[in-house]
Design a protein around this motif. Structure first.
Motif, mmCIF file in Angstrom:
data_model
loop_
_atom_site.group_PDB
_atom_site.id
_atom_site.type_symbol
_atom_site.label_atom_id
_atom_site.label_comp_id
_atom_site.label_asym_id
_atom_site.label_seq_id
_atom_site.Cartn_x
_atom_site.Cartn_y
_atom_site.Cartn_z
ATOM 1 N N PRO B 139 0.829 -1.209 0.000
ATOM 2 C CA PRO B 139 0.000 0.000 0.000
ATOM 3 C C PRO B 139 0.863 1.258 0.000
ATOM 4 C CG PRO B 139 -0.783 -1.565 1.638
ATOM 5 C CD PRO B 139 0.496 -2.117 1.107
ATOM 6 N N TYR B 140 0.505 2.231 -0.782
ATOM 7 C CA TYR B 140 1.245 3.483 -0.946
ATOM 8 C C TYR B 140 2.638 3.258 -1.552
ATOM 9 C CZ TYR B 140 -2.172 4.631 2.760
ATOM 10 O OH TYR B 140 -3.311 4.755 3.521
ATOM 11 N N VAL B 242 -5.934 1.082 -0.850
ATOM 12 C CA VAL B 242 -5.739 1.566 0.517
ATOM 13 C C VAL B 242 -7.080 1.943 1.129
ATOM 14 C CG1 VAL B 242 -3.407 2.443 0.090
ATOM 15 C CG2 VAL B 242 -5.363 3.957 -0.278
ATOM 16 N N GLU B 243 -7.121 1.939 2.443
ATOM 17 C CA GLU B 243 -8.349 2.276 3.173
ATOM 18 C C GLU B 243 -8.439 3.788 3.399
ATOM 19 O OE1 GLU B 243 -10.235 -0.329 4.708
ATOM 20 O OE2 GLU B 243 -11.668 0.944 5.807
ATOM 21 N N PHE B 244 -7.292 4.399 3.744
ATOM 22 C CA PHE B 244 -7.289 5.821 4.096
ATOM 23 C C PHE B 244 -6.438 6.632 3.112
ATOM 24 C CE2 PHE B 244 -7.801 3.390 8.027
ATOM 25 C CZ PHE B 244 -8.987 3.929 8.508
ATOM 26 N N ARG B 246 -3.876 9.410 1.775
ATOM 27 C CA ARG B 246 -2.640 9.942 2.364
ATOM 28 C C ARG B 246 -2.137 11.082 1.484
ATOM 29 N NH1 ARG B 246 2.075 5.755 3.749
ATOM 30 N NH2 ARG B 246 0.721 5.284 5.519
ATOM 31 N N VAL B 284 -2.380 14.859 14.938
ATOM 32 C CA VAL B 284 -2.699 13.511 15.418
ATOM 33 C C VAL B 284 -3.307 13.558 16.816
ATOM 34 C CG1 VAL B 284 -1.776 11.205 15.896
ATOM 35 C CG2 VAL B 284 -0.811 12.567 14.031
ATOM 36 N N HIS B 285 -2.661 14.328 17.691
ATOM 37 C CA HIS B 285 -3.065 14.279 19.096
ATOM 38 C C HIS B 285 -4.277 15.168 19.393
ATOM 39 C CE1 HIS B 285 -1.465 13.085 23.207
ATOM 40 N NE2 HIS B 285 -2.621 13.654 23.413
ATOM 41 N N ARG B 288 -6.899 15.277 15.937
ATOM 42 C CA ARG B 288 -7.217 13.906 15.531
ATOM 43 C C ARG B 288 -7.658 13.807 14.070
ATOM 44 N NH1 ARG B 288 -10.230 11.708 21.043
ATOM 45 N NH2 ARG B 288 -8.883 12.885 22.430
ATOM 46 N N ALA B 290 -5.342 13.330 11.620
ATOM 47 C CA ALA B 290 -4.385 12.466 10.931
ATOM 48 C C ALA B 290 -4.112 11.216 11.771
ATOM 49 C CB ALA B 290 -3.074 13.211 10.686
ATOM 50 N N LEU B 291 -3.892 10.092 11.071
ATOM 51 C CA LEU B 291 -3.500 8.862 11.777
ATOM 52 C C LEU B 291 -2.012 8.887 12.085
ATOM 53 C CD1 LEU B 291 -5.415 6.131 9.742
ATOM 54 C CD2 LEU B 291 -6.122 7.378 11.791
ATOM 55 N N ASP B 292 -1.265 9.545 11.233
ATOM 56 C CA ASP B 292 0.180 9.636 11.424
ATOM 57 C C ASP B 292 0.679 10.827 10.631
ATOM 58 O OD1 ASP B 292 0.729 8.766 8.597
ATOM 59 O OD2 ASP B 292 -0.108 6.894 9.350
ATOM 60 N N THR B 311 -1.428 10.705 6.897
ATOM 61 C CA THR B 311 -2.565 9.867 6.516
ATOM 62 C C THR B 311 -3.821 10.410 7.193
ATOM 63 O OG1 THR B 311 -1.042 7.999 6.525
ATOM 64 C CG2 THR B 311 -3.398 7.486 6.396
ATOM 65 N N ALA B 313 -7.334 10.684 8.959
ATOM 66 C CA ALA B 313 -8.212 9.867 9.805
ATOM 67 C C ALA B 313 -9.543 9.676 9.080
ATOM 68 C CB ALA B 313 -8.417 10.558 11.149
ATOM 69 N N ALA B 314 -10.323 8.704 9.544
ATOM 70 C CA ALA B 314 -11.576 8.374 8.857
ATOM 71 C C ALA B 314 -12.444 9.617 8.685
ATOM 72 C CB ALA B 314 -12.330 7.311 9.646
#
Lengths: 453, 434
Positions: B139-140, B242-244, B246, B284-285, B288, B290-292, B311, B313-314
């Protein structure tokens, strides 16, 4: 002086290896501490190992151990998540938390001059995590999305299906990251409960390795961990030691990945626990069969046929039963041929084509002569100590390793192969393009089952 | 901090560097050839890497594969190729040093007589499988190829990936490969480091004995790349399994060791390394979205490239990620890092240097670093000089590095789930990634 290129120089066994001798002690509160003086660079590694791994996950809460481990450093003691990581980074230290099947390891590596500060930060993370609801939910949501992401990665799919199938109904029957549905129902209370129940001195060991004296390391450990208490739930012995009943020998699970240019393959079975009496025969057997570049399976699939970038076999040793697995990724049109060759090699070494004396010597030499390399860095030494502790290895384990590998003979290797790699006992997982691989695979293993993964 | 070493150059031009470290009874042998995919030409790409594979298939006096005699000796060994260089290393018990040097010198001096069509065909298949595994079936996996194609003109050496184009790998002939060896694989284009439990005098003697008789080859002219100039932003999209979605943002940046290179490293560290880093914290924090997120300065001999990757987030749009990253960059460009941030980034850089002193061999151990500094700076002892760049970097320098990213044109690549091109940044066009 010119060199004789008609033959290779002999290898001389010379040079004395000073193996690490952990000094084992117990703090006043009962926490065992192992210290190792290791001069290399001015750094120290501290690792707290706790029997709070993924096999401790309650049923229907798969992933709780890893979620707990992951949330440990999102605020602890006097500091919120940012202040905590700022403090770690400002020491030039780094923190890693790893949740495996048997244990969770929290590892902080720092400059030797900041050993006491780093020990306190580690104790905060291990003993005084805040587990704010907001933070726990954030980490949980990230992990759920991570699980979704892993559905796109062929090697991750194969790994998950292999483990879930092999250990079905056993505490080892899921990956540390857990299951999405189970995670969905977990929150801060569950994490706090898991931590109270399991992160205690009776389930833990602190290992300190680096450029400091035993006394300095012990003092730092006592100052930081002196108030750590017992866990609420003592470890239940025997729970993970039981053997799962895996009835899948002869079955190949096929997970469709339409259009995939390669197939991801796992072939394996339940393996022995780390305490198995034939441990040394097994690792020597594996070195000859598939544990190294020059092993039979890699020479066959890569160097002879060019089907793959590489193939490896290995034992996944654990406190309870483990796994034996051959893993590779091969071009799609060679999928069935690769599985067939893997099964053939696994069969031959235990029946019909035992290791030759030179293969045996090669496998033993690679393991014994390469042994000193495992003790170069503080982290490596800490990891060796962690395994010695987790698996209850004898005090003289490091010293006797070489002799015990050398004592393995051809008969022992053949026996280990027949016991752990016999084709009739193996099952397989293939993630690949079903339309192009299914039919041929049906001629390779007795049962092919197409699943969603 | 310093690595104590001695360097001599043999008559044939081979640089030999020796570092004593008597802690364990092991020795590292490390050879760098100053050749990578940057030395290839369009239509003949992937050679440096394919060649690395062939170096493990035997040489004139030991034509049965490179691994067995060394694994039997308890060695750990490997090699790697990138755009700028190719390296090979063994870590052996001290009693096997002769054997390791015999093997390394035999393939430096006598590889071609043992090279056959059969070996080439076999390793070509292996490399094609390496490409499938690491690029096509991952993926990616095609992102970096697409970015390089957008950032550099087709005649620039960094346009093509080190693994090479499939068609070129398939077309490689024995003659091509042999010519490549003759041009680049010889003592005058190489650097040998011996590090570990061996006396320097003996190490130099051994180097002379084993490598002294190999003739020097032709000097290699430096690669002169065409100018790189991204005149306008480029928005690209690739569909993948891919699911998400990026987002990749990429800029030209200073080359390896050039002015501003270290500042870009520190900037990347402050943006995305660890939970206190700015982009991790905000994207991310806290928010929220981005997943990373990862930022890094990839500096190479001919040019550098700065990247920020995140990446979604949903349910989050790549446009929201882009805006979040740009906000972070603009804030850094406006006021620069705080004193506390600079202290932290320098402490991290410093301990990174110390950590790399822990091992004598392998990728990034002491022997590899001595060779790297020797090949790139003609000074194996540049360790202190390198670290000094990070110590000397200022908050204002990091602020300016961020400023140049805000100003400069960039490549923005969206990788989206198949059939979901609508999730890409607006105006994105199909990327070239083959």
């Amino acid at each position: 002086m010119s060199i004789d290129r008609s033959r290779l120089p002999f290898v001389r066994d010379e040079g004395a290896l000073h193996l690490p001798r952990p000094q084992r002690q117990v703090l006043d509160n009962g926490l065992p501490v192992w210290t190792v003086e290791h001069e290399n660079v001015p750094m120290v590694s501290l690792v707290l190992v706790t029997r709070a791994g993924a096999s401790e996950d309650p049923v229907d809460a798969e992933g709780l151990a890893a979620l707990t481990a992951d949330a440990l450093d999102d605020g602890a003691g006097e500091r919120d998540a940012f202040a905590l990581h700022d403090a770690i980074a400002s020491l030039g230290a780094s923190l890693e938390i790893d949740c495996g099947p048997d244990a969770t390891a929290i590892d902080i590596t720092t400059l030797a001059a900041t050993l006491p500060e780093a020990a306190h930060l580690l104790a905060d993370v291990a003993c005084r995590p805040r587990f704010d609801a907001n933070e726990v939910e954030r980490v949980r949501d990230l992990r759920r999305q991570r699980i979704a992401q892993m559905r796109d990665v062929p090697s991750a799919i194969a790994e998950r299906v292999f483990v879930e199938t092999l250990f079905e109904g056993h505490p080892y029957g899921h990956l540390s990251m857990g299951r999405d549905l189970a995670l969905a129902g977990l929150g801060a209370d569950d994490v706090r409960g898991f931590h109270r129940a399991r992160y205690g001195i009776d389930r833990s060991l602190l290992i300190v390795v680096g450029e400091a004296s035993h006394a300095e390391m012990r003092t730092a450990a006592a100052d930081a961990f002196g108030t750590m208490g017992p866990s609420q739930e003592p470890l239940v012995r025997g729970r993970i030691e039981r053997m799962p009943t895996s009835g899948l020998a002869g079955t190949l699970l096929l997970i469709d990945r339409p259009g995939a240019p390669q197939s991801e393959i796992r072939v394996g079975r339940l393996g022995p626990a780390r305490s198995t009496p034939d441990y040394f025969a097994s690792i020597v057997m594996n070195a000859a069969l598939g544990g190294q570049f020059v092993s039979r399976i890699n020479l066959n699939l890569r160097e002879d046929k060019g089907f793959t970038y590489g193939v490896r076999s290995g034992f996944d040793f654990r406190v309870g039963p483990g796994a034996f697995v051959v893993q590779t990724s091969v071009q799609t049109d060679a999928t069935a041929a690769s599985v067939r060759e893997i099964l053939r090699e696994c069969g031959d070494i235990g029946d019909g084509r035992p290791v030759t004396p030179s293969e045996l010597a090669m496998a033993q030499a690679a393991l014994t002569r390469g042994y000193p390399r495992s003790f170069e860095t503080g982290d490596q030494i800490a990891r060796s100590c962690m395994q010695a502790a987790l698996y209850g290895l004898p005090d003289d384990y490091f010293e006797t390793y070489v002799a015990r590998v050398r004592a393995v003979d051809v008969a022992a290797v053949t026996q280990a192969a027949a016991r752990w790699a016999s084709p009739a006992d193996l099952f397989a997982v293939v993630v690949g393009d079903r339309a192009r691989v299914e039919e041929e695979l049906r001629g390779v293993m007795p049962r092919v089952v197409v699943t969603q993964g | 901090m310093q690595i104590v070493f001695e360097k001599r150059t043999l008559a044939n031009g081979l640089d030999v560097i020796v570092h004593e470290d008597r802690d364990l009874p092991i020795v590292a042998v490390n050879v760098w050839y100053h050749v990578g995919s940057k030395n290839e030409r369009p239509g003949l790409t992937g050679f440096a890497h394919l060649f690395e594979h062939l170096m493990f298939e035997g040489s004139a006096h030991h034509d049965h594969g490179y691994f067995p005699p060394l694994q039997e000796a308890g060695a750990s060994l490997n090699g790697s190729t990138n755009a700028d260089r190719t390296n090979y290393w063994e870590v052996v018990p001290v009693g096997a040093l002769d054997r390791a040097l015999w093997m390394e010198s035999d393939r430096m001096g006598w590889l071609l007589p043992a090279l056959t069509q059969e070996k080439l065909d076999n390793q070509r298949d292996v490399v094609l499988n390496e490409r499938r595994q690491n690029y096509e079936n991952r993926p990616y996996g095609l992102a970096q190829i697409a970015i390089a194609h957008a950032l550099y003109p087709p005649t620039h050496s960094y346009y093509w990936p080190t693994i090479g184009d499939v068609a070129d790998i398939r077309a490689a002939t024995l003659d091509d490969v042999s010519a490549f060896f003759a041009r680049y694989y010889h003592p005058a284009n190489a650097s040998l480091t011996i590090a570990g439990d061996v006396e320097a005098t003996r190490a130099f003697e051994l180097a002379e004995q084993y490598f002294g008789a190999i003739p020097a080859g032709p000097l290699v002219d430096p690669v002169v790349p065409p100018p790189v100039d991204l005149v306008a932003d480029s928005r690209l999209v690739l569909e993948d399994r891919v699911e998400f979605p990026r987002l990749y943002l990429a800029w030209h940046s200073p080359a390896l060791f050039a002015d501003g290179d270290a500042e870009c490293d520190l900037l990347a560290d402050l943006l995305s390394n660890g939970k206190t880093s700015r982009l991790f914290r905000s994207l991310v924090h806290e928010r929220r979205i981005a997943l990373d997120v990862a930022a890094y300065q990839s500096s190479r001999e001919l040019a550098g490239m700065f990247q920020v990757i995140a990446t979604a987030a949903a349910g989050v749009s790549l446009e929201a990620l882009r805006a979040g990253i740009d906000d972070g960059l603009r804030a850094m460009a406006a006021s620069g890092p705080t004193i506390a941030e600079m202290t932290r980034a320098r402490a991290q850089a410093e301990s990174g240097f110390v950590q790399r002193l822990q091992t004598i061999g392998g990728f990034s151990g002491k022997s590899d670093q001595l060779n790297a500094y020797n090949i790139f700076l003609d000074d194996p002892g540049a360790f202190g000089r390198d670290l000094a760049r990070y110590r000397a970097a200022t908050a204002d320098g990091v602020r300016r590095a961020a400023g140049s990213l805000v100003e400069a044109p960039r490549v923005a690549l969206s990788i989206v789930p198949r059939g979901r091109r609508d999730l890409a940044l607006q105006g994105a066009v199909e990327a070239v990634a083959s």
